[in-house]
Structure formats: structure tokens, C-alpha cells
Design a protein around this motif. Structure first.
Motif, PDB file in Angstrom:
ATOM      1  N   LYS A 157       0.324  48.105  -5.988  1.00 30.41           N
ATOM      2  CA  LYS A 157      -0.135  47.291  -4.873  1.00 30.41           C
ATOM      3  C   LYS A 157       0.302  45.832  -5.040  1.00 30.41           C
ATOM      4  CE  LYS A 157      -2.636  50.507  -2.779  1.00 30.41           C
ATOM      5  NZ  LYS A 157      -2.383  50.964  -1.396  1.00 30.41           N
ATOM      6  N   ALA A 158       0.460  45.164  -3.924  1.00 34.85           N
ATOM      7  CA  ALA A 158       0.693  43.719  -3.906  1.00 34.85           C
ATOM      8  C   ALA A 158      -0.522  43.063  -3.257  1.00 34.85           C
ATOM      9  CB  ALA A 158       1.961  43.386  -3.118  1.00 34.85           C
ATOM     10  N   VAL A 159      -0.971  41.936  -3.823  1.00 28.52           N
ATOM     11  CA  VAL A 159      -2.124  41.234  -3.278  1.00 28.52           C
ATOM     12  C   VAL A 159      -1.644  40.086  -2.403  1.00 28.52           C
ATOM     13  CG1 VAL A 159      -2.336  39.819  -5.386  1.00 28.52           C
ATOM     14  CG2 VAL A 159      -4.283  40.038  -3.812  1.00 28.52           C
ATOM     15  N   LEU A 160      -2.184  39.986  -1.206  1.00 29.30           N
ATOM     16  CA  LEU A 160      -1.869  38.911  -0.256  1.00 29.30           C
ATOM     17  C   LEU A 160      -3.153  38.164   0.052  1.00 29.30           C
ATOM     18  CD1 LEU A 160       0.303  41.008   2.234  1.00 29.30           C
ATOM     19  CD2 LEU A 160       1.121  39.613   0.308  1.00 29.30           C
ATOM     20  N   THR A 161      -3.128  36.845  -0.096  1.00 32.62           N
ATOM     21  CA  THR A 161      -4.319  36.033   0.133  1.00 32.62           C
ATOM     22  C   THR A 161      -4.105  35.141   1.351  1.00 32.62           C
ATOM     23  OG1 THR A 161      -4.863  36.046  -2.226  1.00 32.62           O
ATOM     24  CG2 THR A 161      -5.917  34.368  -0.859  1.00 32.62           C
ATOM     25  N   TYR A 162      -5.056  35.230   2.297  1.00 37.28           N
ATOM     26  CA  TYR A 162      -4.997  34.453   3.538  1.00 37.28           C
ATOM     27  C   TYR A 162      -6.116  33.421   3.546  1.00 37.28           C
ATOM     28  CZ  TYR A 162      -1.841  38.109   5.193  1.00 37.28           C
ATOM     29  OH  TYR A 162      -0.783  38.986   5.326  1.00 37.28           O
ATOM     30  N   VAL A 177      -6.129  40.840   0.441  1.00 38.34           N
ATOM     31  CA  VAL A 177      -5.981  42.241   0.828  1.00 38.34           C
ATOM     32  C   VAL A 177      -4.884  42.865  -0.023  1.00 38.34           C
ATOM     33  CG1 VAL A 177      -6.789  41.841   3.184  1.00 38.34           C
ATOM     34  CG2 VAL A 177      -4.345  41.691   2.670  1.00 38.34           C
ATOM     35  N   LEU A 178      -4.956  44.169  -0.199  1.00 42.96           N
ATOM     36  CA  LEU A 178      -3.971  44.895  -0.991  1.00 42.96           C
ATOM     37  C   LEU A 178      -3.099  45.731  -0.067  1.00 42.96           C
ATOM     38  CD1 LEU A 178      -6.245  46.079  -3.940  1.00 42.96           C
ATOM     39  CD2 LEU A 178      -4.630  44.160  -3.937  1.00 42.96           C
ATOM     40  N   VAL A 179      -1.775  45.636  -0.264  1.00 43.31           N
ATOM     41  CA  VAL A 179      -0.815  46.441   0.500  1.00 43.31           C
ATOM     42  C   VAL A 179       0.125  47.127  -0.488  1.00 43.31           C
ATOM     43  CG1 VAL A 179      -0.936  44.942   2.528  1.00 43.31           C
ATOM     44  CG2 VAL A 179       0.780  44.497   0.736  1.00 43.31           C
ATOM     45  N   ASP A 180       0.773  48.165  -0.024  1.00 46.82           N
ATOM     46  CA  ASP A 180       1.717  48.874  -0.882  1.00 46.82           C
ATOM     47  C   ASP A 180       2.918  47.989  -1.219  1.00 46.82           C
ATOM     48  OD1 ASP A 180       0.155  51.162  -0.823  1.00 46.82           O
ATOM     49  OD2 ASP A 180       1.188  51.961   0.959  1.00 46.82           O
TER      50      ASP A 180
END
Length: 419
Positions: A157-162, A177-180
Motif C-alpha cells: 500500500k501507499a499512504v496519501l495524506t490530505y 488514506v491507503l491505496v494500492d
């Protein structure tokens, strides 16, 4: 039968020779005597039936009560047998509810009529019902839901922070959030594509994404170009302009961007009503460190957001002390309970030691779990890699094993995306 040989003349002559019978009584006396005799005869006629009826009534009065008593006794025996049978069938099912009913009945009797001293002493030994506070302190670790992202969450997973404003436009909340993972795409491309999937309103935050702009990212120069339309919504007030600046500054920080170029429909610069004309965004270097507090946009019973405020505090000890105070001007709550006291010690190799005082009560429940998360995130801002908690009342709080060093989180406020 032989015929009589006497003639009528002979019979008359014979009768005339018999002595005469004379009754000197008055005819009324004779009549009265006859009537008396006739009455006695009639009375004799009813003596036996009357006696029989009287005897029958006497037997009835004697026997009927005995018969009724016998019947009532028989009915009671039948009822008792039926009750015993019913009770034997219900004992098992009522076994669990009887103690509760007895307790309630005992309390009512004690209030209205009073109990004897022996009964009151017996009731005083029964366990009291737990209060809501006591129940909340017994929340098991499995029910404590982490708010942050940890290393074990990143498998594939890759973590994206908004950076998302709250509804009052007072705070910028980092939501992760975690995305593939996708090796063919940059992290910024994943960031841009995921904007439209955020559910800020359901999280209790402002519906801010996707941004009303087009983006061009130069990964080699670590430079981002933000192009807005002429009627962009980011110049309506000073607060909207400030929010955009804070959001873009967080994007630069999370994606390791050095500079942001601003354009309007391909033309250099953006005209802001309060900031004026600006061609680029280079965040100012702020002093102090980020310190995490609690935000409850969906109510005090919901999972909190951990919101960082930049404070002019340069020691972790002072930062943790500040986290015990509410920040009412920002609608933020203290993230460390005021009654928890501890000493801090900075150890080499990025390790922070926190030793709780004996008076502090450390409980395995959800509020304590989130307080530890706030401590770990704040420690990360002061460049610590691990935190060791000592002298706690328990060895485990939620997923945290207090006998081991705790690694700081990767990012704050993990939330799930809709499928």
C-alpha cells in the motif's frame, strides 16, 4: 256357603230380647269427641313422613360440609400438584432472571417497608452495579481503533495524506488514506486521482476536494504548477485564501515538493482579492514544532482526529505538558489527561523514555489508546523514532505492548475510502 235357617221374624224377636244401650251424653259432646278422634287419626298419618324428612335434613347438614371440605381439599391437592409440575418445568429457564428480580424486589421492600437488620446486612454484601465510568474503563484492547497509519499497514500500500479544513475553517486536519501501490505511477499521480474519492462530509470535515485546479508536476525539479480558472473559489475572503495556502503548503510537505507555481488559465500568477497578485508559493519557515490535540467533529463519542498545531516549544517535555490543556480558540481538546503525570528522558538514537508516576492511573481503554497515539505523533515531530512507556498499571493498551519500545506512526488520521 250354607244358607241361614233364621227367618226375619226370628231375628227381630231375638234382637228385641237384648239389653238396650243408652248414651246419656249431649249430642254436641259426642260430635266433639268424634272430631277429636278424627284429628288424632290424621296426625298419626303424617308422623312417619315428617320424621323421615327431618332425619334426611339432619344428615344433609352433617354430610354436606364434610363433602365440600373434602372436595376443596382434593382441588387444592390437584392445584398444588399442577403448580409443582409447572414450576419444575420453568426452573431452568427462570434460573438466570430470578436473582435480578429478587434484587429489585429487595430494593423496593427496603424503601417502602424496611428490612430487618439481618436482611440489610445480607443485601449489603451483594455486589453493586457498575457505573458507566467503570464500564468505559473496561473497554478491551480489541475495541480500541487506531487513528494513525503504522508500518504494518503499508504492505503493498501507499499512504496519501490530505490536508482538509474542518467545517468551521479553524483547523487543517491531516487525513491519510491507503491505496494500492502502482510502480508505473508517481505518488503525486496517485494523490491527484484519489482526490475525488474522499468523503470529507462523512468524516465531519469541509467538502474541500477535489481542488478546483489543474496540476502539472515536474518530479525531477520537485516543482508543482497549480492552474486555476478565472472564476476560482479561492479568493472570496481572506480565510479562503489562507486555507488554500495552508493546504498547498501541506501538499508540498507530504510530497516533498520544493516550489509551487501559480497560474490562471495558463497565464502566470493568480490575483487574490486580499493577498493580491502571486506567482508562486514558497511557505515561510515557521518556528516551533507540531503538537497534536483532539478534534471531535462528529461528537465526543466518535473517534477523534489528531490535529497538529505549530507551537513555539522546542522541548518534548514542554510539548507533552501543553497537550494536557484544551485549545478552546481552535475548538481542540487536550490529548493527554490532566491527571496523568510522568517524567521524560531523551535517550540517544532517537529514543524517548516516559516514566509514569505512581499516582497516575493508566487504563486499557480507548481514550488512553488515543492519548498514546498523540504522544507518538508529537514525538515524531521532535525527531524521535521510538517511545518507551514505563511504570504503567498495565502491560498492554490496545495494540500497544508497553513492555516494548513503540515505533512512531507513519501518518496521522487513517480513514477508509469507499469501494
Amino acid at each position: 256357603m250354607k244358607e241361614s235357617k233364621w227367618s226375619d221374624e226370628q231375628l227381630q224377636e231375638l234382637l228385641s230380647q237384648m239389653p238396650k244401650i243408652k248414651d246419656n251424653r249431649d249430642p254436641r259432646e259426642i260430635n266433639q269427641a268424634i272430631e277429636i278422634k278424627m284429628g288424632k287419626q290424621k296426625n298419626r298419618t303424617w308422623i312417619l313422613p315428617s320424621a323421615a324428612a327431618a332425619a334426611a335434613l339432619l344428615l344433609l347438614f352433617i354430610l354436606v360440609p364434610n363433602l365440600m371440605s373434602w372436595q376443596e381439599s382434593a382441588d387444592k391437592q390437584v392445584e398444588l400438584q399442577a403448580d409443582r409440575s409447572t414450576s419444575s418445568e420453568q426452573i431452568q429457564s427462570e434460573n438466570n432472571t430470578i436473582p435480578e428480580a429478587k434484587e429489585e424486589d429487595s430494593e423496593l421492600i427496603a424503601q417502602e417497608e424496611g428490612l430487618e437488620e439481618q436482611e440489610q446486612a445480607q443485601l449489603s454484601t451483594e455486589p453493586e452495579a457498575e457505573t458507566s465510568d467503570e464500564i468505559s474503563k473496561k473497554i478491551v484492547a480489541s475495541e480500541s481503533s487506531p487513528t494513525a497509519v503504522y508500518e504494518e499497514d503499508l504492505s503493498g500500500k501507499a499512504v496519501l495524506t490530505y490536508a482538509i479544513p474542518d467545517r468551521e475553517a479553524q483547523n487543517i486536519v491531516p487525513v491519510s488514506v491507503l491505496v494500492d501501490e502502482d510502480p508505473a505511477r508517481t505518488k503525486f499521480e496517485l494523490f491527484e486521482d484519489t482526490m475525488s474519492r474522499l468523503t470529507e462530509d462523512a468524516w465531519g470535515l469541509d467538502d474541500y476536494y477535489p481542488l478546483k485546479a489543474n496540476f502539472t508536476y515536474d518530479q525531477g525539479n520537485r516543482m508543482l504548477t497549480v492552474d486555476v480558472p478565472e472564476d476560482h473559489p479561492y479568493s472570496m475572503s481572506s480565510s479562503t485564501e489562507l486555507l488554500l495556502e495552508k493546504v498547498l503548503a501541506n501538499v508540498m510537505r507530504d510530497l516533498n515538493i520544493e516550489k509551487i507555481n501559480l497560474t490562471t488559465e495558463g497565464n502566470t500568477g493568480i490575483e487574490f482579492s486580499h493577498y493580491g497578485y502571486r506567482e508562486e508559493l514558497i511557505p515561510e519557515n515557521s518556528t516551533g514544532n507540531l503538537i497534536y490535540y483532539f478534534l471531535y467533529p462528529n461528537g465526543a463519542d466518535s473517534k477523534p482526529f489528531l490535529v497538529p498545531l505549530r507551537e513555539k516549544i522546542n522541548s518534548i517535555k514542554d510539548a507533552l505538558t501543553a497537550m494536557k490543556q484544551n485549545r478552546t480558540e481552535n475548538n481542540l481538546q487536550a490529548s493527554i489527561p490532566e491527571d496523568i503525570d510522568f517524567e521524560t528522558e531523551e535517550i540517544q538514537d532517537g529514543k524517548l523514555l516516559i516514566r509514569f508516576n505512581n499516582e497516575s492511573e493508566i487504563i486499557d481503554n480507548e481514550p488512553t489508546f488515543h492519548a498514546i497515539e498523540a504522544i507518538l505523533l508529537t514525538a515524531k515531530e521532535f525527531d524521535f523514532d521510538t517511545v518507551k512507556l514505563e511504570n504503567a498499571d498495565v502491560d498492554k493498551i490496545g495494540k500497544f505492548d508497553l513492555t516494548e519500545e513503540l515505533k512512531v506512526p507513519v501518518a496521522a488520521n487513517k480513514r477508509d475510502l469507499p469501494n
